[in-house]
Design an enzyme around this catalytic site. Structure first.
Site, mmCIF file in Angstrom:
data_model
loop_
_atom_site.group_PDB
_atom_site.id
_atom_site.type_symbol
_atom_site.label_atom_id
_atom_site.label_comp_id
_atom_site.label_asym_id
_atom_site.label_seq_id
_atom_site.Cartn_x
_atom_site.Cartn_y
_atom_site.Cartn_z
ATOM 1 C CB CYS A 1 -13.268 -72.658 -9.760
ATOM 2 S SG CYS A 1 -11.963 -73.866 -9.625
ATOM 3 C CB CYS B 1 -19.277 -71.174 -2.126
ATOM 4 S SG CYS B 1 -19.031 -69.468 -1.557
ATOM 5 C CB CYS C 1 -6.704 -71.438 -9.757
ATOM 6 S SG CYS C 1 -8.329 -70.919 -9.179
ATOM 7 C CB CYS D 1 -20.648 -68.668 -8.769
ATOM 8 S SG CYS D 1 -19.337 -69.718 -8.116
ATOM 9 C CD GLU E 1 -13.952 -77.791 -10.452
ATOM 10 O OE1 GLU E 1 -15.129 -78.081 -10.618
ATOM 11 O OE2 GLU E 1 -13.389 -76.824 -11.012
ATOM 12 C CB CYS F 1 -22.223 -65.431 -6.574
ATOM 13 S SG CYS F 1 -21.323 -64.743 -5.165
HETATM 14 N N1 SAH Z 1 -15.239 -66.688 -3.542
HETATM 15 C C1 SAH Z 1 -14.229 -65.875 -4.079
HETATM 16 C C2 SAH Z 1 -13.199 -66.629 -4.881
HETATM 17 C C3 SAH Z 1 -13.677 -67.733 -5.771
HETATM 18 S S1 SAH Z 1 -14.592 -67.275 -7.184
HETATM 19 C C4 SAH Z 1 -14.854 -64.755 -4.910
HETATM 20 O O1 SAH Z 1 -16.030 -64.820 -5.194
HETATM 21 O O2 SAH Z 1 -14.134 -63.833 -5.237
HETATM 22 C C5 SAH Z 1 -13.354 -66.554 -8.255
HETATM 23 C C6 SAH Z 1 -13.896 -65.558 -9.244
HETATM 24 O O3 SAH Z 1 -14.675 -66.212 -10.264
HETATM 25 C C7 SAH Z 1 -14.825 -64.528 -8.627
HETATM 26 O O4 SAH Z 1 -14.524 -63.251 -9.119
HETATM 27 C C8 SAH Z 1 -16.173 -64.974 -9.120
HETATM 28 O O5 SAH Z 1 -17.126 -63.937 -9.110
HETATM 29 C C9 SAH Z 1 -15.837 -65.460 -10.506
HETATM 30 N N2 SAH Z 1 -16.840 -66.304 -11.138
HETATM 31 C C10 SAH Z 1 -17.598 -67.247 -10.564
HETATM 32 N N3 SAH Z 1 -18.414 -67.819 -11.472
HETATM 33 C C11 SAH Z 1 -18.155 -67.224 -12.650
HETATM 34 C C12 SAH Z 1 -18.677 -67.371 -13.974
HETATM 35 N N4 SAH Z 1 -19.623 -68.264 -14.240
HETATM 36 N N5 SAH Z 1 -18.175 -66.580 -14.959
HETATM 37 C C13 SAH Z 1 -17.204 -65.680 -14.687
HETATM 38 N N6 SAH Z 1 -16.677 -65.491 -13.458
HETATM 39 C C14 SAH Z 1 -17.151 -66.257 -12.452
HETATM 40 FE FE1 SF4 Z 2 -18.747 -68.356 -3.554
HETATM 41 FE FE2 SF4 Z 2 -18.827 -68.480 -6.181
HETATM 42 FE FE3 SF4 Z 2 -19.694 -66.299 -4.948
HETATM 43 FE FE4 SF4 Z 2 -17.055 -66.850 -4.986
HETATM 44 S S1 SF4 Z 2 -18.352 -66.388 -6.752
HETATM 45 S S2 SF4 Z 2 -18.298 -66.208 -3.221
HETATM 46 S S3 SF4 Z 2 -17.127 -69.098 -4.899
HETATM 47 S S4 SF4 Z 2 -20.611 -68.335 -4.792
#
Ligand code: SAH
Ligand code: SF4
Length: 370
Positions: A346, A122, A115, A129, A101, A126
């Site tokens: 995303c 990934c 973005c 996410c 995306e 997390c």
């Molecule tokens: N992997 C990198 C960049 C991609 S994620 C990282 O984790 O920083 C971009 C941002 O979106 C990160 O801060 C991540 O923690 C946040 N994010 C992911 N899922 C989310 C969600 N469901 N609600 C709010 N923020 C989210």
């Molecule tokens: Fe990966 Fe999502 Fe964690 Fe960013 S927030 S490191 S995209 S699992």
């Protein structure tokens, strides 16, 4: 995969090549080196989508390029426009059928921010996410990263506008795909290529400590955002499994190193989850952690995802959290659920489309783009 697309995969993707590599290619074909600059100009300034449009190249070079290379690897397979029309999410299919995306956000002050994704899936897991919930498929090539930006820049330029910013905050962990991400940043910012100022490019990381230090040593002016989300190791390890490998104090040391090396302010991201990391105790500890550091905190009420039961914090909690940070002289912004907030989740478009094709339901707040 069909024979025709297999054939395409074997061709060199021109977006994958640095200017030096492009030069080596054309020189190897018996062409003068300056032809590489001309090709780069067609690719990145005029943003053409076919070799035939490169009208100042000799026929023999155009034929060879058409036979052995391709311009890009992304096929657009889905698009959603936010109801206010200011955010568009795109779903692309890669030649090996992976889906990624990209998001374009338009702001009232004129900023146009892309973005973009750096991996299909990934590996960091997390818990909240959508991308993390999918698991890891593969790294994107530098060309696949760059092309996401080219498509938005091309579209804006055709409408008399221009792309101003790029954030590597889409699917994937950019510092896990270090080499290709760095190559992409250089191609995005090189004046002979896309020419987006490094100060307008921001990389977001979950906190891979050795890679943050390496990034700080690159001599770049690109910005750094760090996904913190909790101020104690116990809480952070529950949300971000990578914290067990790189605990908070090590992340903070690496961030201080980045600030010292680059003089740039760091952004911390914090997805506020009701009853989880939105307590005054967490805010106080975060304040203590960040006091005196050149930084800013983005507070983003959680975007709920299918694989996680958490909910966004209530507005009063968000306000109290922010007030506590202020007491520690730590600046912060609450991001509303649009633009950066939609893309903060995303991976959700891909997840939505999978769900959507089963239920035919329109994702919340989004309508199909024309
Ligand atoms: N992997 C990198 C960049 C991609 S994620 C990282 O984790 O920083 C971009 C941002 O979106 C990160 O801060 C991540 O923690 C946040 N994010 C992911 N899922 C989310 C969600 N469901 N609600 C709010 N923020 C989210
Ligand atoms: Fe990966 Fe999502 Fe964690 Fe960013 S927030 S490191 S995209 S699992």
């Amino acid at each position: 995969m069909e024979a025709a697309s297999l054939e395409a995969v074997k061709k060199i993707n021109l977006y994958d090549l640095s200017l030096e590599e492009l030069t080596a290619l054309v020189v190897g074909w018996g062409q003068p080196a300056y032809r590489a600059r001309q090709v780069a100009e067609w690719l990145y300034k005029h943003k053409v989508s076919s070799v035939e449009q490169m009208t100042n190249l000799p026929r023999a070079l155009r034929d060879r390029l058409a036979a052995e290379t391709r311009i890009g690897a992304l096929e657009r397979v889905g698009e959603q426009l936010s109801t206010d029309g200011q955010t568009v999410k795109r779903l692309f299919r890669l030649p090996d059928d992976q889906l990624i995306e990209s998001v374009l956000m338009e702001y009232d002050d004129g900023r146009r921010t892309a973005c973009i994704s750096t991996q299909a899936g990934c590996a960091m897991g997390c818990v909240f996410c959508a991308t993390g919930q999918m698991g890891f498929s593969r790294h994107l090539t530098s060309g696949e990263i760059v092309e996401q930006v080219v498509t938005f820049a091309r579209q804006l330029e055709q409408a008399g506008d221009r792309l101003s910013n790029v954030v590597l905050m889409g699917m994937g962990e950019p510092l896990h795909n270090y080499e290709n991400t760095l190559k992409a940043i250089r191609r995005l910012s090189d004046p002979a290529e896309l020419g987006i100022g490094q100060r307008h490019i921001t990389l977001s990381t979950v906190g891979l400590v050795p890679a943050i230090r390496r990034f700080a040593d690159e001599g770049l002016q690109a910005g750094l955002a760090v996904s913190l989300h909790a101020a104690t190791d116990e809480e952070r390890s529950k949300l971000l499994p990578v914290n067990r490998r790189y605990p908070i104090l090590e992340v903070m040391d690496a961030v201080r190193y980045y600030v010292a090396r680059t003089g740039r302010r760091v952004t911390f991201e914090w997805a506020l989850i009701r009853g989880e990391n939105d307590t005054l105790e967490q805010a106080r500890r975060l304040g203590q952690l960040l006091t005196g550091l050149l930084c800013h905190v983005n507070l983003i009420p959680l975007n709920p995802t299918g694989g996680y039961g958490g909910a966004p914090s209530d507005p009063e909690r968000v306000a109290a959290f922010q007030a506590e940070l202020k007491r520690h002289r730590v600046s912060s912004t609450v991001r509303v659920r649009r633009g950066i907030d939609i893309q903060a989740g995303c991976g959700q478009l891909k997840a939505e489309i999978a769900r959507h094709s089963r239920s035919k339901r329109q994702p919340e707040g989004m309508v199909d783009a024309p």
